[in-house]
Motif scaffolding. Sequence first.
Motif, PDB file in Angstrom:
ATOM      1  N   GLY A 277       0.854  -1.153   0.135  1.00 40.97           N
ATOM      2  CA  GLY A 277      -0.101   0.064   0.154  1.00 40.97           C
ATOM      3  C   GLY A 277       0.857   1.331  -0.137  1.00 40.97           C
ATOM      4  O   GLY A 277       0.316   2.294  -0.457  1.00 40.97           O
ATOM      5  N   GLN A 278       1.983   1.079   0.471  1.00 40.56           N
ATOM      6  CA  GLN A 278       2.970   2.385   0.263  1.00 40.56           C
ATOM      7  C   GLN A 278       3.930   2.372  -0.672  1.00 40.56           C
ATOM      8  O   GLN A 278       4.576   3.144  -0.818  1.00 40.56           O
ATOM      9  CB  GLN A 278       3.785   2.212   1.684  1.00 40.56           C
ATOM     10  CG  GLN A 278       3.218   2.161   3.091  1.00 40.56           C
ATOM     11  CD  GLN A 278       4.291   1.833   4.128  1.00 40.56           C
ATOM     12  OE1 GLN A 278       5.222   2.110   4.159  1.00 40.56           O
ATOM     13  NE2 GLN A 278       3.615   1.292   5.128  1.00 40.56           N
ATOM     14  N   GLY A 279       3.501   1.557  -1.932  1.00 40.28           N
ATOM     15  CA  GLY A 279       4.457   1.308  -2.890  1.00 40.28           C
ATOM     16  C   GLY A 279       5.944   0.798  -2.601  1.00 40.28           C
ATOM     17  O   GLY A 279       6.731   0.921  -3.564  1.00 40.28           O
ATOM     18  N   LYS A 280       6.199  -0.125  -1.817  1.00 40.81           N
ATOM     19  CA  LYS A 280       7.481  -0.539  -1.483  1.00 40.81           C
ATOM     20  C   LYS A 280       7.704  -1.956  -2.037  1.00 40.81           C
ATOM     21  O   LYS A 280       8.641  -2.680  -1.566  1.00 40.81           O
ATOM     22  CB  LYS A 280       7.780  -0.369  -0.036  1.00 40.81           C
ATOM     23  CG  LYS A 280       7.790   0.950   0.852  1.00 40.81           C
ATOM     24  CD  LYS A 280       8.022   0.875   2.083  1.00 40.81           C
ATOM     25  CE  LYS A 280       8.144   2.383   2.660  1.00 40.81           C
ATOM     26  NZ  LYS A 280       8.289   2.352   4.069  1.00 40.81           N
ATOM     27  N   ILE A 281       6.938  -2.288  -2.912  1.00 44.29           N
ATOM     28  CA  ILE A 281       7.095  -3.554  -3.538  1.00 44.29           C
ATOM     29  C   ILE A 281       7.179  -3.161  -4.918  1.00 44.29           C
ATOM     30  O   ILE A 281       6.405  -2.497  -5.704  1.00 44.29           O
ATOM     31  CB  ILE A 281       5.751  -4.496  -3.219  1.00 44.29           C
ATOM     32  CG1 ILE A 281       5.836  -4.914  -1.729  1.00 44.29           C
ATOM     33  CG2 ILE A 281       5.703  -5.705  -4.136  1.00 44.29           C
ATOM     34  CD1 ILE A 281       4.873  -5.632  -1.294  1.00 44.29           C
ATOM     35  N   GLY A 282       7.798  -4.101  -5.784  1.00 46.72           N
ATOM     36  CA  GLY A 282       7.999  -3.885  -7.231  1.00 46.72           C
ATOM     37  C   GLY A 282       7.161  -5.124  -7.922  1.00 46.72           C
ATOM     38  O   GLY A 282       7.210  -6.176  -7.304  1.00 46.72           O
ATOM     39  N   VAL A 283       6.832  -4.836  -8.889  1.00 49.55           N
ATOM     40  CA  VAL A 283       6.035  -6.002  -9.804  1.00 49.55           C
ATOM     41  C   VAL A 283       7.078  -6.331 -10.936  1.00 49.55           C
ATOM     42  O   VAL A 283       7.489  -5.606 -11.694  1.00 49.55           O
ATOM     43  CB  VAL A 283       4.684  -4.963 -10.513  1.00 49.55           C
ATOM     44  CG1 VAL A 283       4.236  -6.335 -11.171  1.00 49.55           C
ATOM     45  CG2 VAL A 283       3.926  -5.030  -9.191  1.00 49.55           C
ATOM     46  N   ALA A 284       7.533  -7.668 -10.833  1.00 44.47           N
ATOM     47  CA  ALA A 284       8.360  -8.058 -11.763  1.00 44.47           C
ATOM     48  C   ALA A 284       7.845  -8.453 -13.249  1.00 44.47           C
ATOM     49  O   ALA A 284       8.346  -8.394 -14.264  1.00 44.47           O
ATOM     50  CB  ALA A 284       9.315  -9.099 -11.031  1.00 44.47           C
ATOM     51  N   ARG A 285       6.835  -9.244 -12.952  1.00 42.63           N
ATOM     52  CA  ARG A 285       6.199  -9.979 -14.124  1.00 42.63           C
ATOM     53  C   ARG A 285       4.658 -10.303 -13.858  1.00 42.63           C
ATOM     54  O   ARG A 285       4.333 -10.447 -12.720  1.00 42.63           O
ATOM     55  CB  ARG A 285       6.798 -11.304 -14.074  1.00 42.63           C
ATOM     56  CG  ARG A 285       6.231 -11.933 -15.577  1.00 42.63           C
ATOM     57  CD  ARG A 285       6.973 -13.370 -15.692  1.00 42.63           C
ATOM     58  NE  ARG A 285       8.212 -13.249 -15.414  1.00 42.63           N
ATOM     59  CZ  ARG A 285       9.178 -14.294 -15.177  1.00 42.63           C
ATOM     60  NH1 ARG A 285       8.586 -15.533 -15.375  1.00 42.63           N
ATOM     61  NH2 ARG A 285      10.307 -14.214 -15.018  1.00 42.63           N
TER      62      ARG A 285
END
Length: 99
Positions: free
Chosen positions: A84-92
């Motif tokens: 929710g804080q944008g601290k995760i990346g979407v890889a695929r």
Amino acid sequence: MSDSQPFAYLVTIAFGDREAPILATVVYLSEQTGEDAKSVAEALVTNAANSSTQRPCFQWATLKGQDNKTFSTEELAMLISAAGQGKIGVARVTPVKLN
């Protein structure tokens, strides 16, 4: 929200240490076809804590880490908060057919 069949995607996410991130997969349900990493990343920030009755949504019960690792309730809560804080990346983002 419509009652139509959702579009399912298997999403690979990266989180934790930037130098050695943890990779995991989670199912994402959407009413849109053609989701990509950017659109799913935006949904991750805005809809991370959605319940499974809403769409778009992440089916956090399907979250699996490397080597099929499952996450504890505490780890999952921290992960959803980070999303929710944008601290995760979407890889695929990979479309999945529902039967």
